[in-house]
Write a protein that holds these residues in place. Structure first.
Motif, mmCIF file in Angstrom:
data_model
loop_
_atom_site.group_PDB
_atom_site.id
_atom_site.type_symbol
_atom_site.label_atom_id
_atom_site.label_comp_id
_atom_site.label_asym_id
_atom_site.label_seq_id
_atom_site.Cartn_x
_atom_site.Cartn_y
_atom_site.Cartn_z
ATOM 1 N N ALA A 34 -11.965 -2.381 -17.709
ATOM 2 C CA ALA A 34 -10.510 -2.378 -17.689
ATOM 3 C C ALA A 34 -10.018 -1.148 -16.942
ATOM 4 N N VAL A 35 -9.056 -1.340 -16.061
ATOM 5 C CA VAL A 35 -8.433 -0.237 -15.355
ATOM 6 C C VAL A 35 -6.922 -0.367 -15.501
ATOM 7 N N THR A 36 -6.206 0.724 -15.229
ATOM 8 C CA THR A 36 -4.756 0.729 -15.290
ATOM 9 C C THR A 36 -4.192 0.747 -13.881
ATOM 10 N N VAL A 37 -3.279 -0.159 -13.598
ATOM 11 C CA VAL A 37 -2.589 -0.229 -12.315
ATOM 12 C C VAL A 37 -1.121 0.047 -12.591
ATOM 13 N N GLU A 38 -0.599 1.124 -12.035
ATOM 14 C CA GLU A 38 0.732 1.603 -12.387
ATOM 15 C C GLU A 38 1.538 1.896 -11.132
ATOM 16 N N ALA A 39 2.744 1.332 -11.047
ATOM 17 C CA ALA A 39 3.666 1.670 -9.965
ATOM 18 C C ALA A 39 4.283 3.030 -10.271
ATOM 19 N N VAL A 40 4.041 4.023 -9.415
ATOM 20 C CA VAL A 40 4.463 5.394 -9.693
ATOM 21 C C VAL A 40 5.624 5.840 -8.809
ATOM 22 N N THR A 41 6.118 4.977 -7.929
ATOM 23 C CA THR A 41 7.325 5.259 -7.159
ATOM 24 C C THR A 41 8.217 4.031 -7.161
ATOM 25 N N SER A 42 9.465 4.227 -6.837
ATOM 26 C CA SER A 42 10.341 3.098 -6.562
ATOM 27 C C SER A 42 9.920 2.463 -5.242
ATOM 28 N N PRO A 43 10.277 1.201 -5.012
ATOM 29 C CA PRO A 43 9.844 0.542 -3.785
ATOM 30 C C PRO A 43 10.460 1.150 -2.524
ATOM 31 N N ALA A 44 9.622 1.403 -1.546
ATOM 32 C CA ALA A 44 10.067 1.629 -0.178
ATOM 33 C C ALA A 44 10.086 0.263 0.507
ATOM 34 N N VAL A 45 10.406 0.235 1.775
ATOM 35 C CA VAL A 45 10.317 -1.027 2.510
ATOM 36 C C VAL A 45 8.892 -1.249 2.999
ATOM 37 N N HIS A 46 8.320 -0.229 3.639
ATOM 38 C CA HIS A 46 6.968 -0.368 4.187
ATOM 39 C C HIS A 46 6.242 0.963 4.006
ATOM 40 N N ALA A 47 5.773 1.209 2.776
ATOM 41 C CA ALA A 47 5.061 2.445 2.466
ATOM 42 C C ALA A 47 3.682 2.430 3.102
ATOM 43 N N GLU A 48 3.267 3.581 3.626
ATOM 44 C CA GLU A 48 1.993 3.694 4.343
ATOM 45 C C GLU A 48 1.467 5.124 4.246
ATOM 46 N N GLY A 49 0.200 5.280 4.673
ATOM 47 C CA GLY A 49 -0.393 6.578 4.948
ATOM 48 C C GLY A 49 -0.436 7.580 3.821
ATOM 49 N N PRO A 50 -0.835 7.227 2.583
ATOM 50 C CA PRO A 50 -0.870 8.223 1.512
ATOM 51 C C PRO A 50 -1.885 9.328 1.793
ATOM 52 N N HIS A 51 -1.508 10.557 1.408
ATOM 53 C CA HIS A 51 -2.401 11.715 1.563
ATOM 54 C C HIS A 51 -2.175 12.646 0.386
ATOM 55 N N TRP A 52 -3.257 12.960 -0.323
ATOM 56 C CA TRP A 52 -3.178 13.788 -1.522
ATOM 57 C C TRP A 52 -3.310 15.264 -1.170
ATOM 58 N N GLN A 53 -2.364 16.080 -1.661
ATOM 59 C CA GLN A 53 -2.442 17.541 -1.613
ATOM 60 C C GLN A 53 -1.867 18.036 -2.934
ATOM 61 N N ALA A 54 -2.738 18.299 -3.886
ATOM 62 C CA ALA A 54 -2.333 18.552 -5.269
ATOM 63 C C ALA A 54 -1.178 19.545 -5.354
ATOM 64 N N PRO A 55 -0.183 19.229 -6.234
ATOM 65 C CA PRO A 55 -0.042 18.038 -7.080
ATOM 66 C C PRO A 55 0.772 16.929 -6.421
ATOM 67 N N PHE A 56 0.832 16.952 -5.086
ATOM 68 C CA PHE A 56 1.698 16.022 -4.369
ATOM 69 C C PHE A 56 0.905 14.900 -3.708
ATOM 70 N N LEU A 57 1.573 13.765 -3.578
ATOM 71 C CA LEU A 57 1.086 12.695 -2.735
ATOM 72 C C LEU A 57 2.132 12.482 -1.642
ATOM 73 N N PHE A 58 1.747 12.736 -0.397
ATOM 74 C CA PHE A 58 2.608 12.462 0.743
ATOM 75 C C PHE A 58 2.376 11.031 1.211
ATOM 76 N N TYR A 59 3.433 10.386 1.658
ATOM 77 C CA TYR A 59 3.320 9.069 2.272
ATOM 78 C C TYR A 59 4.545 8.853 3.137
ATOM 79 N N VAL A 60 4.586 7.765 3.870
ATOM 80 C CA VAL A 60 5.717 7.489 4.749
ATOM 81 C C VAL A 60 6.296 6.115 4.430
ATOM 82 N N ASP A 61 7.561 5.937 4.793
ATOM 83 C CA ASP A 61 8.157 4.606 4.843
ATOM 84 C C ASP A 61 8.478 4.343 6.307
ATOM 85 N N ILE A 62 7.641 3.531 6.944
ATOM 86 C CA ILE A 62 7.792 3.291 8.373
ATOM 87 C C ILE A 62 9.159 2.698 8.685
ATOM 88 N N SER A 63 9.631 1.821 7.823
ATOM 89 C CA SER A 63 10.879 1.114 8.096
ATOM 90 C C SER A 63 12.110 1.998 7.985
#
Length: 343
Positions: A34-63
């Motif tokens: 069993a694993v947990t799958v959790e939505a941790v942000t509100s929806p973007a339109v086209h989220a991409e490119g996650p990159h972890w730099q503790a304690p942050f997760l950077f990502y983009v919304d291309i749209s």
């Protein structure tokens, strides 16, 4: 802060000889933990490119042409539109030893963005000269801190991307230098723990490929196919990618409702994790022990009815409890960069 939706699902841990049934939503998943799958942000339109730099997760919304940052301690998301706000932002990789400085794309340009001032402070050049309909897509830093970033051709809604118009670039002292071409849609990148193999996804081919990689010179050679999704009847196309501490690949499955774990030595899918959204775009390892898998997703191509059925489409998800740890994402080393112009 958004109240997250949490789903408890089952991740499948397979051997090549075993069979499994994986499906989305409430249907059963056989064989696994069993694993947990959790939505941790509100929806973007086209989220991409996650990159972890503790304690942050950077990502983009291309749209929305924006860089976004999830503070995993508070759940707050900060958003920056990259000036002048009219060009696609498709990747974001922090600069080593430079807090608040991120290397991002702006259309076909690679630039340095300062999150403190909200301004672009330097440019490192352009790709695909003479192809104004193209744009950058995915990219990552290799184990030596050099940025690799690829492009794609014009995208016609309802028709698709013009094939063979892109390339995979290495950002060198003189600017971006094409290393692989032609390319349809340059996407996932990953390097093994020995730093001797580079894995690469050109989504248009439906494959994950590998190159011999020289970490000293960045030379790549001996391209070969690791897995061909079409040949193996995998019901999706490969998108973004990450690698775990066992040197197995985790591949976002565009239009497949899942993320795949691929053993590159066998060329086989060995496990899958289902998500409650159709379009998974990329993955990154994060968390204190690099045992959380962050998955970016998209709602861009969904109909209004489908968006109602998939309310978390476009969110970033965190998958925990996999029993696997990942390799850390690499920042870009400034020693590899020479600004083409200051801004």
């Amino acid at each position: 802060m958004r109240t997250a939706n949490v789903l408890v699902l089952l991740a499948v841990v397979l051997t090549c000889a075993s069979a499994t049934v994986i499906s989305r939503g409430g249907r059963k998943i056989f064989g696994g933990r069993a694993v947990t799958v959790e939505a941790v942000t509100s929806p973007a339109v086209h989220a991409e490119g996650p990159h972890w730099q503790a304690p942050f997760l950077f990502y983009v919304d291309i749209s929305s042409n924006s860089l976004q940052r999830l503070d995993t301690t508070s759940g707050n998301v900060t958003k920056w539109t990259i000036p002048p706000g009219d060009a696609a932002v498709t990747l974001a990789v922090p600069l080593e030893g430079a807090p608040g400085r991120i290397l991002v794309t702006r259309g076909l340009e690679l630039v340095e963005f300062d999150t403190e001032s909200g301004q672009v402070v330097a440019s490192f050049g352009f790709a695909d000269q003479g192809k104004p309909g193209n744009r950058f897509n995915d990219g990552k830093a290799d184990p030596a801190g050099r940025l690799w970033a690829g492009t794609m051709g014009p995208e016609d809604p309802g028709v698709g991307v013009t094939p063979g118009q892109g390339a995979l670039y290495l950002l060198e002292q003189d600017g971006p230098s094409a290393k692989v071409s032609p390319v349809d849609i340059s996407n996932g990148l990953a390097w093994n723990s020995a730093k001797s193999t580079m894995y690469y996804v050109d989504t248009g081919t439906g494959r994950v490929d590998a190159f011999d990689f020289n970490v000293t010179t960045a030379a790549i050679e001996n391209r070969r196919t690791v897995i061909d999704f079409g040949a193996q009847n995998v019901s999706c196309t490969p998108d973004g990618m990450a690698i775990d501490a066992e040197d197995l690949l985790w591949v976002a499955c565009w239009s497949g409702w899942k993320v795949l774990r691929v053993d590159p030595s066998q060329g086989q899918v060995v496990s899958e994790v289902s998500l409650p959204v159709q379009y998974t775009t990329s993955v990154a390892w994060g968390g204190d022990n690099l045992d959380d898998l962050y998955v970016s997703t998209s709602k861009r191509d969904l109909t209004p009815e489908q968006q109602q059925q998939q309310p978390d489409a476009g969110s970033v998800f965190r998958v925990s409890g996999l029993g696997v740890t990942g390799l850390p994402g690499q920042s870009v080393s400034r020693s590899n960069l020479v600004a083409k112009r200051n801004i």
